[in-house]
Design an enzyme around this catalytic site. Structure first.
Site, PDB file in Angstrom:
ATOM      1  N   ASP A   1    -108.539  86.312  28.907  1.00 61.78           N
ATOM      2  CA  ASP A   1    -107.790  87.085  27.910  1.00 61.78           C
ATOM      3  C   ASP A   1    -107.715  86.387  26.560  1.00 61.78           C
ATOM      4  O   ASP A   1    -106.640  86.291  25.956  1.00 61.78           O
ATOM      5  CB  ASP A   1    -106.381  87.382  28.437  1.00 61.78           C
ATOM      6  CG  ASP A   1    -106.406  88.282  29.656  1.00 61.78           C
ATOM      7  OD1 ASP A   1    -107.348  89.083  29.778  1.00 61.78           O
ATOM      8  OD2 ASP A   1    -105.490  88.181  30.480  1.00 61.78           O
TER       9      ASP A   1
ATOM     10  N   PHE B   1    -109.492  97.630  32.244  1.00 60.86           N
ATOM     11  CA  PHE B   1    -109.003  98.541  31.212  1.00 60.86           C
ATOM     12  C   PHE B   1    -107.784  99.331  31.688  1.00 60.86           C
ATOM     13  O   PHE B   1    -107.254 100.153  30.954  1.00 60.86           O
ATOM     14  CB  PHE B   1    -110.113  99.503  30.790  1.00 60.86           C
ATOM     15  CG  PHE B   1    -111.279  98.819  30.123  1.00 60.86           C
ATOM     16  CD1 PHE B   1    -111.134  97.558  29.559  1.00 60.86           C
ATOM     17  CD2 PHE B   1    -112.519  99.432  30.056  1.00 60.86           C
ATOM     18  CE1 PHE B   1    -112.197  96.921  28.938  1.00 60.86           C
ATOM     19  CE2 PHE B   1    -113.595  98.804  29.436  1.00 60.86           C
ATOM     20  CZ  PHE B   1    -113.438  97.550  28.880  1.00 60.86           C
ATOM     21  N   LYS B   2    -107.384  99.085  32.934  1.00 63.78           N
ATOM     22  CA  LYS B   2    -106.243  99.812  33.512  1.00 63.78           C
ATOM     23  C   LYS B   2    -106.280 101.277  33.066  1.00 63.78           C
ATOM     24  O   LYS B   2    -105.343 101.802  32.471  1.00 63.78           O
ATOM     25  CB  LYS B   2    -104.922  99.149  33.138  1.00 63.78           C
ATOM     26  CG  LYS B   2    -104.755  97.782  33.796  1.00 63.78           C
ATOM     27  CD  LYS B   2    -103.359  97.222  33.621  1.00 63.78           C
ATOM     28  CE  LYS B   2    -103.240  95.879  34.326  1.00 63.78           C
ATOM     29  NZ  LYS B   2    -104.069  94.818  33.717  1.00 63.78           N
TER      30      LYS B   2
ATOM     31  N   TYR C   1    -111.304 113.542  32.738  1.00 62.02           N
ATOM     32  CA  TYR C   1    -112.480 113.511  31.867  1.00 62.02           C
ATOM     33  C   TYR C   1    -112.490 112.264  30.988  1.00 62.02           C
ATOM     34  O   TYR C   1    -113.489 111.539  30.914  1.00 62.02           O
ATOM     35  CB  TYR C   1    -112.545 114.768  30.998  1.00 62.02           C
ATOM     36  CG  TYR C   1    -113.708 114.752  30.032  1.00 62.02           C
ATOM     37  CD1 TYR C   1    -115.015 114.885  30.491  1.00 62.02           C
ATOM     38  CD2 TYR C   1    -113.501 114.565  28.667  1.00 62.02           C
ATOM     39  CE1 TYR C   1    -116.096 114.839  29.613  1.00 62.02           C
ATOM     40  CE2 TYR C   1    -114.569 114.517  27.784  1.00 62.02           C
ATOM     41  CZ  TYR C   1    -115.861 114.659  28.264  1.00 62.02           C
ATOM     42  OH  TYR C   1    -116.924 114.608  27.395  1.00 62.02           O
TER      43      TYR C   1
ATOM     44  N   ALA D   1     -99.167  81.256  35.249  1.00 59.68           N
ATOM     45  CA  ALA D   1     -98.175  81.487  34.195  1.00 59.68           C
ATOM     46  C   ALA D   1     -97.020  82.365  34.653  1.00 59.68           C
ATOM     47  O   ALA D   1     -95.889  82.212  34.197  1.00 59.68           O
ATOM     48  CB  ALA D   1     -98.849  82.096  32.969  1.00 59.68           C
TER      49      ALA D   1
ATOM     50  N   LYS E   1     -95.901  82.495  37.726  1.00 60.42           N
ATOM     51  CA  LYS E   1     -95.229  81.835  38.856  1.00 60.42           C
ATOM     52  C   LYS E   1     -95.371  82.588  40.173  1.00 60.42           C
ATOM     53  O   LYS E   1     -94.460  82.594  41.007  1.00 60.42           O
ATOM     54  CB  LYS E   1     -93.735  81.612  38.551  1.00 60.42           C
ATOM     55  CG  LYS E   1     -93.441  80.985  37.211  1.00 60.42           C
ATOM     56  CD  LYS E   1     -94.054  79.604  37.083  1.00 60.42           C
ATOM     57  CE  LYS E   1     -93.693  78.951  35.750  1.00 60.42           C
ATOM     58  NZ  LYS E   1     -94.424  77.687  35.527  1.00 60.42           N
TER      59      LYS E   1
ATOM     60  N   SER F   1     -96.702  83.322  43.994  1.00 61.42           N
ATOM     61  CA  SER F   1     -96.725  82.439  45.155  1.00 61.42           C
ATOM     62  C   SER F   1     -98.146  82.225  45.668  1.00 61.42           C
ATOM     63  O   SER F   1     -98.921  83.174  45.788  1.00 61.42           O
ATOM     64  CB  SER F   1     -95.874  83.040  46.278  1.00 61.42           C
ATOM     65  OG  SER F   1     -96.039  82.306  47.466  1.00 61.42           O
TER      66      SER F   1
ATOM     67  N   GLY G   1    -105.491  83.442  34.812  1.00 65.49           N
ATOM     68  CA  GLY G   1    -105.912  83.472  33.423  1.00 65.49           C
ATOM     69  C   GLY G   1    -105.522  82.230  32.662  1.00 65.49           C
ATOM     70  O   GLY G   1    -106.266  81.247  32.620  1.00 65.49           O
ATOM     71  N   ARG G   2    -104.323  82.270  32.073  1.00 63.33           N
ATOM     72  CA  ARG G   2    -103.877  81.172  31.216  1.00 63.33           C
ATOM     73  C   ARG G   2    -103.890  79.821  31.913  1.00 63.33           C
ATOM     74  O   ARG G   2    -104.144  78.790  31.277  1.00 63.33           O
ATOM     75  CB  ARG G   2    -102.470  81.475  30.685  1.00 63.33           C
ATOM     76  CG  ARG G   2    -102.448  82.535  29.603  1.00 63.33           C
ATOM     77  CD  ARG G   2    -101.037  83.040  29.334  1.00 63.33           C
ATOM     78  NE  ARG G   2    -100.585  83.972  30.376  1.00 63.33           N
ATOM     79  CZ  ARG G   2     -99.370  84.509  30.420  1.00 63.33           C
ATOM     80  NH1 ARG G   2     -98.474  84.175  29.493  1.00 63.33           N
ATOM     81  NH2 ARG G   2     -99.051  85.357  31.378  1.00 63.33           N
TER      82      ARG G   2
END
Length: 209
Positions: A9, A58-59, A65, A170, A172, A174, A187-188
């Site tokens: 990201d 892209f959720k 369409y 990031a 937290k 589990s 990610g981070r």
């Protein structure tokens, strides 16, 4: 085999490529989201796909369409899979799956977000989303590592559907999520560290994947 997936990201195409090359031997796939695609252009997926398979996060959440057009753009730019919001309903899920099938791609439906807000609305319907995603032909699901009790229920309902879990690091989440997930998305915790390759390597060891 369980996978480690890098959520890349960042907002600079060259930085994304640099990080991807550094961590390539330690991750299985790369997930890209709007920050990178909107800043670097959709073609960044083609470049990254030369390093690792790309998940287009892209959720997708629109009428059938429009959703099909978004999915098509992702697959035409070398995405291996796309992520769609499960709450859009059966018609959109089916249409995105139809496009994915044309390209031999995969579709993952979001059951609930890993952030706290995911509990406000999505938790109440996430098991219904699992049911609809199965019926529509989705290959897998996105489920939170931040709420293990919810993840357990989703895993039980999902059967042999693939589950990818964000939130470790990031947010937290589990590490117990590894028991129920087929892929862990980080990610981070990787790309924002001083040494992304070493962090990815350590995560594989800690998570035993």
């Amino acid at each position: 085999m369980k996978q480690l997936i890098l959520a890349l990201d960042v907002m600079d195409g060259e930085k994304a490529m640099e990080i991807a090359k550094k961590v390539a031997e330690h991750v299985d796939r790369i997930k890209v989201n709007y920050p990178l695609v909107l800043s670097a252009g959709v073609g960044i997926m083609k470049r990254l796909s030369e390093i690792k398979p790309v998940i287009a996060d892209f959720k997708i959440a629109d009428v059938p369409y429009t959703s099909s057009l978004i999915a098509r753009i992702a697959f035409e730019n070398s995405a291996e899979s796309v992520i769609v919001h499960g709450f859009v309903g059966s018609d959109t899920l089916r249409e995105v799956c139809r496009v994915a099938e044309e390209f031999g791609g995969k579709v993952y439906a979001v059951t609930e977000l890993s952030s706290p807000g995911g509990e406000e609305f999505m938790s109440a319907v996430s098991l219904k989303i699992v049911e609809k995603a199965k019926e529509a032909g989705c290959h897998g699901l996105i489920a939170p590592s931040t709420r293990i009790e919810r993840l357990r229920e989703i895993r039980k309902a999902a059967g042999d559907m693939e589950i990818l879990c964000p939130g470790i690091g990031a947010q937290k989440g589990s590490i117990e999520a590894v028991k129920y997930a087929d892929g862990i998305i980080v990610g981070r915790g990787i790309y924002a560290s001083g040494n992304p390759a070493e962090e990815a390597r350590k995560l594989r060891r800690v998570l035993k994947i």
